[in-house]
Design a protein around this motif. Structure first.
Motif, short mmCIF file in Angstrom:
data_model
loop_
_atom_site.label_atom_id
_atom_site.label_comp_id
_atom_site.label_asym_id
_atom_site.label_seq_id
_atom_site.Cartn_x
_atom_site.Cartn_y
_atom_site.Cartn_z
N THR A 12 0.62 -0.92 0.02
CA THR A 12 -0.59 0.02 0.32
C THR A 12 0.55 0.63 0.17
O THR A 12 0.81 2.40 -0.56
N VAL A 13 1.76 1.21 0.61
CA VAL A 13 3.04 2.22 0.75
C VAL A 13 3.84 2.65 -0.24
O VAL A 13 3.07 3.74 -0.76
N CYS A 14 4.11 1.66 -1.11
CA CYS A 14 4.74 1.86 -2.65
C CYS A 14 3.59 2.15 -3.74
O CYS A 14 4.18 2.67 -4.49
N GLU A 15 2.28 1.98 -3.21
CA GLU A 15 1.37 2.90 -4.00
C GLU A 15 1.07 3.70 -3.85
O GLU A 15 0.70 4.81 -4.73
N VAL A 16 0.46 4.48 -2.76
CA VAL A 16 0.13 5.52 -2.17
C VAL A 16 1.12 6.56 -2.51
O VAL A 16 0.84 8.15 -2.71
N THR A 17 2.19 6.29 -2.21
CA THR A 17 3.61 7.29 -2.41
C THR A 17 3.64 8.12 -3.55
O THR A 17 2.73 9.31 -3.87
N PRO A 18 3.54 7.39 -4.71
CA PRO A 18 3.72 8.23 -6.27
C PRO A 18 2.44 8.44 -6.37
O PRO A 18 2.28 9.53 -7.32
N LEU A 19 1.24 7.99 -6.19
CA LEU A 19 -0.01 7.64 -6.62
C LEU A 19 -0.40 9.88 -5.75
O LEU A 19 -1.07 11.27 -5.90
N LEU A 20 0.22 10.49 -4.36
CA LEU A 20 0.54 11.25 -3.98
C LEU A 20 1.08 12.43 -4.56
O LEU A 20 1.12 13.30 -4.50
N LEU A 21 2.42 12.02 -4.59
CA LEU A 21 3.18 13.07 -5.29
C LEU A 21 2.78 13.19 -6.56
O LEU A 21 3.22 14.05 -7.23
#
Length: 213
Positions: free
Chosen positions: A124-133
């Protein structure tokens, strides 16, 4: 040797941060009269409460809107799309370009073991990080357990790194009458404000907003 390895690691991390900072700085900024809003739908009753909250907000101002739901939660996106269509018809406008729907991995399924939760949360962290960026929301509205905690924690870290500066608002469930949920207690020090539906839970940080459902 150890010091050299640490130096290389720090240099690599600084290089990644600088690359991310350059990427973010080149993204187009939203108009001054808009407030880009990311809405996390926590499934089931949480989604109902969130959509009810949104129905009372100025959607012309809180736009563009990015709806985020868990990959295994199909109904939340369906309900959100229906709400947006109803809003467009009622206001005789087209919101397709103002609304985006995204899905991310759920951090923990019901009855999932805590050991495997570590790995699913990392995903989830790996998917959320680029989404927010990529999306750079100015406001993050969230509720529900599990996944929203990861979302808010990642957003808080990115905020500290000047990579995504968004206001975090957590909406507590109506089911929580006398005490806050585990998610709310974890996120309390992190979020900018918390909305509760029972007066007994209101305090300096938690604002009473009445019943959403």
């Amino acid at each position: 040797m150890i010091m050299f390895t640490i130096f290389l690691l720090i240099t690599a991390l600084l290089g990644l941060w600088f690359a991310a900072f350059l990427f973010v700085s080149k993204l187009p900024k939203p108009p001054a009269d808009r407030f880009k809003t990311l809405v996390f739908l926590g499934s089931g009753g949480h989604t109902t409460e969130m959509l009810r909250l949104l129905s009372g907000m100025d959607k012309e101002y809180f736009s563009p809107r990015i709806y985020v739901s868990s990959s295994t939660d199909l109904m939340s996106e369906t309900h959100a799309r229906a709400a947006e269509r109803e809003y467009a018809i009622h206001h005789r406008t087209t919101t397709s370009s103002e609304v985006v729907f995204k899905r991310i991995a759920r951090s923990r399924e019901v009855k999932q073991s805590w050991i495997s939760t570590i790995f699913s949360s990392l995903r989830t962290v790996c998917e959320v990080t680029p989404l927010l960026l990529r999306t750079q929301p100015q406001l993050i509205l969230c509720n529900g357990p599990g996944t929203c905690v990861i979302l808010c924690l990642v957003a808080a870290v990115l905020d500290c790194l000047f990579l995504c500066q968004a206001r975090l608002v957590y909406v507590e469930s109506i089911c929580r009458v006398t005490h806050l949920s585990l998610s709310a207690r974890i996120l309390r020090p992190v979020v900018d404000s918390m909305l509760v539906q029972w007066k007994g839970l209101a305090d300096a940080k938690a604002k009473y907003i009445g019943r959403l459902v």
